[in-house]
Design a protein around this motif. Structure first.
Motif: not given
Ligand code: ADP
Length: 604
Positions: A371-377, A421-430
């Motif tokens: 919901a947050g991402i949808a809203h932010e986008l 999107i950059r921020q979200l990408k950080l989640f993918a980084r392991k």
């Protein structure tokens, strides 16, 4: 087994135990009594053998003496009744009596009148007394040898009499002119028995007691005495005037009951015949000591039984105690096992419930995040769409200036989308590499990027590095991108908090411990409300206006610190230090020299 049956069984056991004990005691009584009786009988036999043989021996010594003396010419000569001879005979008999130990030796004529006697010189002299009524006289005058036991009619003292005929000439068939008799006292025998402490009797052929270790039993009879025998005894004046009362009563078991004083006494008797005159010697065994020894044995056996009983009871009680203890332990063990299995079951339930919760939480987080991402986008996208449409219209109308403004706005909005999107990408980084990162350098770099904002907000910046910290000495273990991201997020939050503050101030301090490096970023902003503090590090938690914050900054910072095995903490500073919020981050130290790396991934 039911309690009633058990009680009945116990009663039966007790009863049979009591019967058994009684039987044992009864047996012990008889066994001990019989033993003691057998033993005293054996003793009696032995004593009797000794006493009879000694008595037989004592009497035998005198059996031959009368005949021997009767054959002496001197004695024979005395029958002539010549005073001179009589005197010599008296002296002779006196000497012989002395030597042989006889009480008296005396010579009677045909009529039984005593002519000479060994005791001629004593007041109790037999001389002049007549004894023709005595059986020993009659036996001798008829040519035989006389033997008799009687109470002396002259002296009143009892004694054994033995006699022989005295013939007028030496020839065997010469006429009998008189009788020579010897009286032997048996008083000393009685004294011996008494001294030995034994109960011994000597009865004659009629059963009359003639010697006894107890004087009061003398001249009483054992058994019956018929009238003829009694008449004869009286005629012979054998026991003078003695009443010859019965000594006691024979009981059924063969024991002898003797009245003595108020009480009676019971004896078992053993008898043995002597060679002389049908005499019998009796040995009396008192019954009472036998009973006493049997009673003592019974008492002892009773005590042993009691001790065994007590031992048995004690063992039983101990057994029961052990059994109870074991039962308790078993119950406890079982209860424990039940409890453990319940705990295990509960744990399983909880675990599955927790798994469900986690699952539900994940779903909820995913929902919130989506919901947050949808809203932010959506917002910048809507803006872009609007600006693009109006830009197109502006271009159609030839208003190029306004259209290019629209393009700038579109660029700013897409910039925002890119940041998100950059921020979200950080989640993918392991994970990422773990290498020494120079904290001071990364801080410089991030502050450089924020310089424009710092200046715009008029923030007074105070950076405190440890004294003497050489360049490249504040090394933490991590990777550059994440360290920069962490610093950016914290510094941005501080700048956001300082927006409306009059004299904004930002303090960044770094200190170094043995194994850790601590970074503190403090501002003099409004601080953090108590209820906000609780959710500070939750994803999508924000107090900022829509479009201003995603609520991911601290969540990401927390994740980075966790990944780098550090700690992050937020607190409000006291009013004395100007208030505001302070975030402190502890990171593990690295000691290697930082490797050179390209800055492709550095953040803005
Ligand atoms: P965002 O900044 O997008 O709101 P963050 O996770 O970075 O998300 O921060 C969450 C919230 O924490 C903020 O909305 C703010 O209320 C609070 N916060 C963070 N830093 C500070 C600070 N320095 N002073 C006051 N409040 C702060």
């Amino acid at each position: 087994m039911g309690p009633i049956r058990r009680r009945r069984l116990r009663r039966l056991l007790i009863a049979s135990g009591a019967v058994l004990i009684a039987a044992v005691l009864w047996w012990v009584w008889h066994w001990q009594f019989d033993n003691a009786l057998r033993e005293s009988r054996r003793h009696a036999e032995a004593r009797l053998a000794l006493y009879t043989s000694s008595l037989d021996g004592a009497l035998e010594r005198f059996t031959y003496l009368p005949d021997l003396l009767a054959r002496q010419p001197l004695v024979r000569g005395a029958l002539a009744d010549r005073p001179a001879v009589i005197r010599r005979v008296n002296r002779h008999l006196e000497r012989v009596a002395e030597r042989s130990g006889a009480e008296a030796i005396y010579l009677m004529d045909r009529r039984g009148l005593t002519l000479a006697a060994s005791n001629h010189a004593t007041p109790a002299s037999f001389i002049g007394h007549r004894y023709e009524y005595r059986p020993y006289f009659r036996a001798a005058i008829e040519g035989g040898q006389g033997e008799f036991f009687a109470v002396g009619s002259t002296t009143g003292r009892p004694g054994y009499f033995v006699s022989a005929p005295v013939r007028t000439a030496s020839a065997e068939d010469a006429t009998i002119g008189g009788v020579l008799a010897i009286k032997v006292s048996l008083e000393s025998l009685q004294a011996d028995w008494r001294e030995a402490g034994e109960k011994v009797l000597l009865t004659d052929a009629n059963g009359v007691v003639i010697l006894s270790s107890r004087p009061e039993w003398r001249f009483r009879r054992l058994g019956r005495l018929d009238a003829a025998a009694l008449g004869e005894v009286r005629a012979q004046r054998q026991f003078q005037g003695a009443a010859l009362a019965p000594l006691g009563e024979r009981l059924n078991d063969g024991s002898l009951w003797v009245e003595s004083g108020a009480l009676g006494e019971r004896f078992f008797t053993t008898a043995r015949a002597l060679d002389t005159l049908g005499w019998r010697m009796h040995y009396l065994v008192p019954v009472r000591p036998l009973y006493v020894s049997a009673r003592n044995a019974v008492l002892l056996a009773g005590a042993v039984c009691l001790a065994l009983l007590l031992l048995g009871l004690w063992l039983r009680e101990r057994q029961q105690r052990l059994w109870l203890r074991e039962r308790e332990a078993r119950i406890m063990r079982e209860a424990n096992e039940r409890l453990e299995s319940r705990v295990a079951a509960r744990t399983r339930e909880l675990e599955s419930a927790q798994a469900e919760l986690v699952q539900a939480g994940k779903l909820a987080a995913l929902g919130t995040m989506a919901a947050g991402i949808a809203h932010e986008l959506n917002q910048p996208l809507a803006g872009i769409r609007t600006y693009a449409a109006s830009g197109a219209r502006l271009l159609e109308r030839g208003r190029d200036e306004a259209a290019s403004d629209n393009f700038r706005r579109i660029q700013g909005l897409s910039e925002r989308l890119a940041t998100l999107i950059r921020q979200l990408k950080l989640f993918a980084r392991k994970g990422g590499a773990r290498e020494p990162v120079d904290l001071a350098a990364r801080l410089d770099f991030v502050l450089d990027l924020l310089e424009e904002r710092l200046a715009r907000q008029g923030v007074a910046l105070d950076v405190q590095l440890p004294e003497h910290a050489a360049a490249g000495s504040l090394l933490v273990a991590g990777d550059t991108v994440r360290v920069e991201q962490l610093l950016t997020n914290l510094l941005r939050n501080a700048l956001d908090a300082l927006r409306e503050i009059e004299a904004p101030r930002l303090t960044v301090s770094v200190s170094q411990g043995e194994s850790r490096v601590t970074l503190e970023i403090a501002d003099n902003g409004p601080g953090i409300d108590e209820d906000v503090l609780e959710h500070l590090f939750d994803p999508f938690f924000t107090t900022k206006a829509v479009g201003d914050g995603l609520g991911l900054g601290l969540f990401i910072a927390f994740g980075i610190v966790q990944d780098l095995e550090g700690r992050i903490r937020a607190e409000n500073r006291p009013a004395s230090l100007g208030g505001g919020a302070a975030f402190s981050v502890e990171l593990p130290r690295a000691r290697q020299v930082p490797a050179r790396r390209d800055r492709e991934e550095s953040l803005t």
